[in-house]
Design a protein around this motif. Structure first.
Motif, PDB file in Angstrom:
ATOM      1  N   THR A 166       0.860  -1.180   0.000  1.00  0.00           N
ATOM      2  CA  THR A 166       0.000   0.000   0.000  1.00  0.00           C
ATOM      3  C   THR A 166       0.895   1.228   0.000  1.00  0.00           C
ATOM      4  O   THR A 166       2.110   1.136   0.198  1.00  0.00           O
ATOM      5  CB  THR A 166      -0.922   0.030   1.240  1.00  0.00           C
ATOM      6  OG1 THR A 166      -0.125   0.306   2.405  1.00  0.00           O
ATOM      7  CG2 THR A 166      -1.652  -1.295   1.425  1.00  0.00           C
ATOM      8  N   ASP A 167       0.295   2.384  -0.189  1.00  0.00           N
ATOM      9  CA  ASP A 167       1.081   3.614  -0.171  1.00  0.00           C
ATOM     10  C   ASP A 167       1.613   3.945   1.216  1.00  0.00           C
ATOM     11  O   ASP A 167       2.498   4.779   1.354  1.00  0.00           O
ATOM     12  CB  ASP A 167       0.234   4.788  -0.673  1.00  0.00           C
ATOM     13  CG  ASP A 167      -0.050   4.692  -2.159  1.00  0.00           C
ATOM     14  OD1 ASP A 167       0.743   4.026  -2.850  1.00  0.00           O
ATOM     15  OD2 ASP A 167      -1.065   5.255  -2.608  1.00  0.00           O
ATOM     16  N   LYS A 168       1.067   3.303   2.216  1.00  0.00           N
ATOM     17  CA  LYS A 168       1.449   3.607   3.584  1.00  0.00           C
ATOM     18  C   LYS A 168       2.506   2.671   4.135  1.00  0.00           C
ATOM     19  O   LYS A 168       3.178   2.984   5.106  1.00  0.00           O
ATOM     20  CB  LYS A 168       0.205   3.507   4.464  1.00  0.00           C
ATOM     21  CG  LYS A 168       0.138   4.533   5.559  1.00  0.00           C
ATOM     22  CD  LYS A 168      -1.199   4.416   6.262  1.00  0.00           C
ATOM     23  CE  LYS A 168      -1.422   5.644   7.106  1.00  0.00           C
ATOM     24  NZ  LYS A 168      -2.670   5.521   7.865  1.00  0.00           N
ATOM     25  N   LEU A 169       2.651   1.523   3.542  1.00  0.00           N
ATOM     26  CA  LEU A 169       3.464   0.454   4.102  1.00  0.00           C
ATOM     27  C   LEU A 169       4.585   0.066   3.151  1.00  0.00           C
ATOM     28  O   LEU A 169       4.375  -0.086   1.952  1.00  0.00           O
ATOM     29  CB  LEU A 169       2.581  -0.768   4.377  1.00  0.00           C
ATOM     30  CG  LEU A 169       3.282  -2.056   4.852  1.00  0.00           C
ATOM     31  CD1 LEU A 169       3.882  -1.848   6.234  1.00  0.00           C
ATOM     32  CD2 LEU A 169       2.303  -3.210   4.850  1.00  0.00           C
ATOM     33  N   ASN A 170       5.788  -0.086   3.699  1.00  0.00           N
ATOM     34  CA  ASN A 170       6.927  -0.574   2.934  1.00  0.00           C
ATOM     35  C   ASN A 170       7.563  -1.737   3.698  1.00  0.00           C
ATOM     36  O   ASN A 170       7.825  -1.637   4.896  1.00  0.00           O
ATOM     37  CB  ASN A 170       7.949   0.540   2.720  1.00  0.00           C
ATOM     38  CG  ASN A 170       9.196   0.064   1.988  1.00  0.00           C
ATOM     39  OD1 ASN A 170      10.306   0.304   2.434  1.00  0.00           O
ATOM     40  ND2 ASN A 170       9.032  -0.620   0.869  1.00  0.00           N
ATOM     41  N   VAL A 171       7.789  -2.839   2.996  1.00  0.00           N
ATOM     42  CA  VAL A 171       8.401  -4.024   3.586  1.00  0.00           C
ATOM     43  C   VAL A 171       9.659  -4.357   2.795  1.00  0.00           C
ATOM     44  O   VAL A 171       9.631  -4.396   1.563  1.00  0.00           O
ATOM     45  CB  VAL A 171       7.442  -5.231   3.576  1.00  0.00           C
ATOM     46  CG1 VAL A 171       8.112  -6.454   4.191  1.00  0.00           C
ATOM     47  CG2 VAL A 171       6.162  -4.901   4.319  1.00  0.00           C
ATOM     48  N   LEU A 172      10.745  -4.583   3.508  1.00  0.00           N
ATOM     49  CA  LEU A 172      12.023  -4.931   2.897  1.00  0.00           C
ATOM     50  C   LEU A 172      12.457  -6.271   3.480  1.00  0.00           C
ATOM     51  O   LEU A 172      12.697  -6.384   4.680  1.00  0.00           O
ATOM     52  CB  LEU A 172      13.064  -3.855   3.199  1.00  0.00           C
ATOM     53  CG  LEU A 172      14.427  -3.976   2.523  1.00  0.00           C
ATOM     54  CD1 LEU A 172      14.298  -3.704   1.034  1.00  0.00           C
ATOM     55  CD2 LEU A 172      15.421  -2.998   3.144  1.00  0.00           C
ATOM     56  N   ALA A 173      12.546  -7.292   2.633  1.00  0.00           N
ATOM     57  CA  ALA A 173      12.911  -8.632   3.090  1.00  0.00           C
ATOM     58  C   ALA A 173      14.030  -9.170   2.219  1.00  0.00           C
ATOM     59  O   ALA A 173      14.020  -8.988   0.996  1.00  0.00           O
ATOM     60  CB  ALA A 173      11.707  -9.565   3.028  1.00  0.00           C
TER      61      ALA A 173
END
Length: 690
Positions: free
Chosen positions: A371-378
């Protein structure tokens, strides 16, 4: 074991991400901002959008600081503490972890050559640095060994204007210190490049006047760094870069009352060849070949010309690293994958043979904004090594924008540090004192020889058949940032737990009353604390920044023994006292509190910049002084201190500037305990841009 790593790191972050909602974010879009950050993710990211704790020092800040070497600049940053090594250089402590655990890069490739694990930051000039990117926390998921505490990437300048231009500068300071820089840039259509040269010389300084040697002996060094870029087309670019470094230093020692004189020399070469290819708007690749060589030579002799320690000691380390990287844009995500190998050799004094390391690695990372609000880096990296067990290093980070002004971020990662050449292959006998130090891989064979020669009185029944394990760490960060108008602030809670800590231990007693030492996985360490930074701009021309770190660094084994009533300390005339857990201070050379305050002011009508920077470090212990092997409240401490740095820059027309100032303005020194603070350093600098 590997599954446990994923569960320990992944489950808390996935739970955090499950409660996230929508808002605008620039997570993976390339930004043409001065705070573009590539170290943390190997992708172009605005610093403000990162889900990881990081910082950028830009070229304007470097200029205002008025310093020569990288060590002086990093000492002013929140959570970074420079500590002296044995030869007058300075290493870096990050989140309470020793300098052996921080990876130093220049333009994204690693620098080698460490003394007892310490990378000497004073080897690096700041004259051609565009920015410095700092990542705090375990970063082995991208960079492998030595990135257990974090990464510092030094980005050098490249041409921006068409035609030929450049700059020359000269700086003179206390202790007869000379620093000269010259830069030549050229850019014409598809071909552009830069050549940078620096020469630095100092007479050194002496904090103790009761002996024949200086605290830091006189030395001079030269850096030459050409870089050339060629754009074959809009989609293919070639980069070539070479860095040459040479340093010569007086080398004087007093051993058992005999004065020895000599010299020490360092030669370093870094060479990089890189091809960037853009196949489409969503896919690009990078091919990189990098090699580096670090050599030292030292010579000592007495007044009769007789050499000490066979006259000559040397160190010669090579690293060759080819790597391939691919970046694939998948709509709201960017997938980065890399594969490469390291071939590393070391030939040095006290090694019977040349040591060889080779490893192969593969890593992958997914930078995703559902989403535009959430960033996930894995991401994760797998390293296969010929001398220690294979390592899997996962990492997961999440950023959530609560509002347009406030964001939360958290990360967890696994880091490791491989046993170094010294810990595996050292074979050193101190002829003057009589003790011996053996690397883990050669310990058993050499102990057998010493025993056969009748030189051992006793020997511990230790098993050297299993490989020495890599040190490992799980790192946790949780923080947030707030920005509104002229005010911005950020805070971060961190926790590191290090397992399989490699330390020295006695493995045998010699008949001369001395010991034989080797390296072993013997310990566990925890470091945790808080970092906070804030910036406020007043009327556009005045800026105030402040930073603070609270740090606890302890050995949980010591705490367990104290709780069991097994630990004592000597308390002056009172004799031995039973310790309480509150009496245990922690690991050596760690301060509970460190802080900085920086004031920047620009007087626009006069084109004058002023900066005042204050750095504080609270008390710390260097070594146990009361009968045990750790720091407690009954030990002797280094008292807390302030360092004040002042600088002023006057711009004259479009091409000239002059700078004057003083580092360590209050002339603080502690000759008995702090060897890397020299006293007040006045300086003046002139620069011409063409």
């Amino acid at each position: 074991m590997l599954l446990n790593k994923f569960l320990a790191i992944g489950i808390p972050l996935l739970c955090f991400g499950a409660f996230a909602q929508e808002q605008k974010q620039d997570s993976i879009k390339p930004e043409a901002l001065h705070e573009v950050f590539i170290t943390a993710t190997r992708t172009n990211r605005n610093l403000q959008s990162l889900p990881l704790p990081g910082a950028v020092i830009d070229s304007a800040t470097i200029m205002r600081a008025g310093v020569n070497r990288l060590s002086e600049l990093l000492a002013e940053q929140t959570g970074l503490v420079t500590v002296p090594d044995f030869g007058g250089g300075e290493g870096l402590q990050m989140q309470g972890l020793d300098s052996a655990y921080t990876l130093i890069l220049i333009d994204g490739v690693p620098l080698v050559g460490r003394s007892a694990g310490t990378f000497d930051l004073s080897r690096i000039t700041v004259g051609n640095i565009e920015r410095i990117e700092i990542v705090k926390g375990a970063s082995s998921s991208l960079y492998g060994s030595e990135a257990l505490a974090g990464v510092i990437n030094i980005i050098t300048k490249k041409p921006e204007k068409e035609g030929v231009n450049g700059a020359v500068s000269y700086r003179y300071g206390a202790f007869e210190t000379h620093d000269g820089n010259a830069t030549l840039n050229f850019k014409r259509k598809k071909l552009y490049g830069t050549v940078f040269a620096n020469h630095f010389a100092t007479n050194g300084y002496d904090l103790v006047n009761t002996d024949d040697t200086k605290t830091v002996e006189a030395y001079n060094n030269t850096t030459l760094q050409p870089k050339v870029f060629y754009d074959f087309s809009g989609n293919v670019k070639l980069t070539t870069s070479v860095r040459l470094f040479n340093q010569k230093q007086d080398y004087n020692q007093t051993v058992e009352g005999i004065y020895y004189t000599g010299d020490a020399e360092i030669d370093e070469v870094n060479a990089q060849l890189r091809l960037d290819q853009k196949w489409s708007s969503g896919f690009r690749t990078e091919y990189e070949l990098y090699t580096t060589n670090y050599q030292t030579h030292q010579y000592l002799e007495n007044y009769n010309g007789q050499p000490y320690d066979e006259g000559n000691t040397f160190y010669n380390q090579w690293l060759l690293r080819p790597e391939f990287r691919g970046m694939l844009n998948l709509g709201r995500g960017l997938l980065t994958t890399g594969v490469g190998m390291n071939y590393e050799t070391l030939n040095r004094s006290y090694f019977a043979n040349r040591a060889i390391f080779n490893s192969q690695y593969v890593y992958t990372q997914y930078d995703y904004s559902p989403t535009d609000k959430l960033n996930v880096l894995a991401g994760a990296r797998f390293d296969n090594h010929n001398r220690y067990s294979s390592q899997l290093s996962p990492k997961l980070a999440v950023r959530y924008d609560v509002s347009g002004n406030f964001s939360l971020k958290t990360s967890m990662g696994y880091g490791y540090k491989a046993p170094d050449f010294r810990q595996l292959y050292f074979d050193f006998n101190n002829a003057a004192v009589g003790y011996t130090v053996l690397g883990y891989n050669v310990a058993e064979e050499n102990l057998d020889k010493l025993e056969a020669q009748g030189l051992l009185s006793s020997r511990l029944p230790l098993d050297f058949s299993t490989p020495l394990k890599a040190e490992s760490s799980v790192n946790y960060n949780f923080g947030g940032s707030y920005k509104k108008g002229s005010f911005s602030a950020e805070g971060n809670l961190f926790y590191n737990t290090i397992s399989n800590l490699i330390d020295t231990r006695i493995v045998a007693d010699k008949t001369n009353g001395q010991n034989v030492f080797s390296y072993y996985n013997v310990n566990k360490v925890n470091t945790y604390g808080l970092e906070a930074n804030a910036t406020y701009k007043l009327a556009g021309d005045f800026r105030v920044t402040a930073g603070y770190q609270y740090l606890i660094a302890k050995d949980p084994g010591v705490i367990d023994r104290i709780k069991a009533g097994e630990e004592y300390a000597v308390n002056g005339s009172s004799g031995s006292v039973l310790l309480k857990t509150s009496d245990y201070f922690g690991l050596p050379n760690r301060s509970r509190h460190s802080a900085n305050l920086k004031l920047y002011y620009t007087l626009q009508p006069w084109k004058t910049d002023f900066s005042l920077r204050v750095v504080y470090r609270s008390k710390y212990g260097l070594a146990s002084t009361n009968g045990n092997d750790y720091i407690d409240k009954y030990d002797n401490f280094v008292a807390g201190y302030f360092i004040v740095n002042l600088s002023a820059i006057q711009h004259i027309g479009k091409n000239f500037l002059v700078q004057a100032g003083a580092n360590n303005l209050l002339d603080f020194t502690n000759e008995a305990q702090i060897s890397n603070i020299s006293g007040r350093q006045w300086y003046a600098k002139v620069q011409y841009n063409f």
